[in-house]
Write an enzyme that holds these catalytic residues in place. Structure first.
Site, mmCIF file in Angstrom:
data_model
loop_
_atom_site.group_PDB
_atom_site.id
_atom_site.type_symbol
_atom_site.label_atom_id
_atom_site.label_comp_id
_atom_site.label_asym_id
_atom_site.label_seq_id
_atom_site.Cartn_x
_atom_site.Cartn_y
_atom_site.Cartn_z
ATOM 1 N N TYR A 190 0.799 -1.230 0.000
ATOM 2 C CA TYR A 190 0.000 0.000 0.000
ATOM 3 C C TYR A 190 0.831 1.278 0.000
ATOM 4 C CZ TYR A 190 -3.721 -3.233 1.292
ATOM 5 O OH TYR A 190 -4.612 -4.272 1.310
ATOM 6 N N HIS A 225 -4.319 6.298 -0.893
ATOM 7 C CA HIS A 225 -4.818 6.330 0.488
ATOM 8 C C HIS A 225 -3.696 6.628 1.488
ATOM 9 C CE1 HIS A 225 -8.657 6.006 2.276
ATOM 10 N NE2 HIS A 225 -8.716 4.719 2.539
ATOM 11 N N PHE A 240 -4.760 -0.990 9.958
ATOM 12 C CA PHE A 240 -5.345 -0.603 8.681
ATOM 13 C C PHE A 240 -6.144 0.684 8.867
ATOM 14 C CE2 PHE A 240 -4.085 -4.843 7.459
ATOM 15 C CZ PHE A 240 -3.626 -4.606 6.174
ATOM 16 N N ASN A 299 -9.116 1.782 8.472
ATOM 17 C CA ASN A 299 -10.412 1.858 9.151
ATOM 18 C C ASN A 299 -10.312 1.645 10.660
ATOM 19 O OD1 ASN A 299 -9.776 -0.842 8.824
ATOM 20 N ND2 ASN A 299 -11.878 -1.498 8.508
ATOM 21 N N ASN A 304 -12.847 6.361 5.864
ATOM 22 C CA ASN A 304 -12.916 5.408 6.974
ATOM 23 C C ASN A 304 -11.906 5.671 8.083
ATOM 24 O OD1 ASN A 304 -15.129 3.972 6.027
ATOM 25 N ND2 ASN A 304 -13.852 2.679 4.724
#
Length: 194
Positions: free
Chosen positions: A17, A22, A68, A70, A116
């Site tokens: 990621y 994000h 993560f 969220n 989120n």
């Protein structure tokens, strides 16, 4: 001078990621670490990587949650509670779909806009929304059904260049924030467009 005591960069953990949209908040923390010469180290009790630095005579804490996205609120609330930092002294750096690449803006309060990471931070801060946000424009895919895959993919080289220019300006503005306060930093950053 700084009203901010904690700067949080949001992203997802792991190499998979690291270069995705994000993770724009974490990209900005990495720039701040280079500018102000601090190193983040893992602190499991805060579910994140943290650092402390004294910049322009001001003590500042930095946090990148290692959960993560969220679940970001767990790290933010743990560190804020431990150091007794109220939401009004927290600045969260995050990706923003509603702004084009090359735009970044600071604001205080508001909802989560479907983000989120922000949603969980608000929940973990007992629904207190009064923290500051530095919103890094990543653009929008045009269809809300495409958002999940869009934020978890890398920006195009052109978009990344624009995002990087906004991150450079945001780094300058965070330095202004520390020396001269958030109002001056906000006015400068919110007028910028790469």
């Amino acid at each position: 001078m700084s009203e901010i005591k904690l700067i949080v960069g949001l992203g997802n953990p792991g190499d998979k990621y690291a270069d995705t949209r994000h993770n724009a908040g974490e990209w900005l923390i990495e720039r701040l670490a280079r500018r102000f010469n601090f190193n983040l180290s893992v602190e499991s009790k805060f579910s994140g990587k943290t650092a402390r630095a004294v910049i322009s005579g001001q003590e500042m804490r930095f946090l990148v949650p290692t959960t993560f996205m969220n679940l970001s609120g767990k790290a933010v609330s743990a560190l804020a509670n431990f150091y007794r930092i109220p939401p009004e002294q927290i600045l969260v750096l995050h990706d923003e779909l509603d702004f084009s690449p090359g735009i970044a803006k600071i604001k205080q309060g508001g909802g989560h806009g479907g983000h989120n990471g922000l949603k969980d931070i608000i929940a973990q801060l007992a629904n207190n929304k009064n923290f500051y946000r530095l919103r890094i424009g990543i653009g929008h895919p045009g269809d809300k059904n495409l958002v999940a895959s869009y934020v978890l993919n890398k920006p195009s080289p052109t978009d990344r260049q624009l995002i990087d220019r906004s991150l450079e300006e945001a780094t300058d503005c965070i330095e202004i924030l520390m020396k001269e306060g958030i109002t001056k930093a906000t006015n400068r950053l919110n007028a910028f467009k790469a």
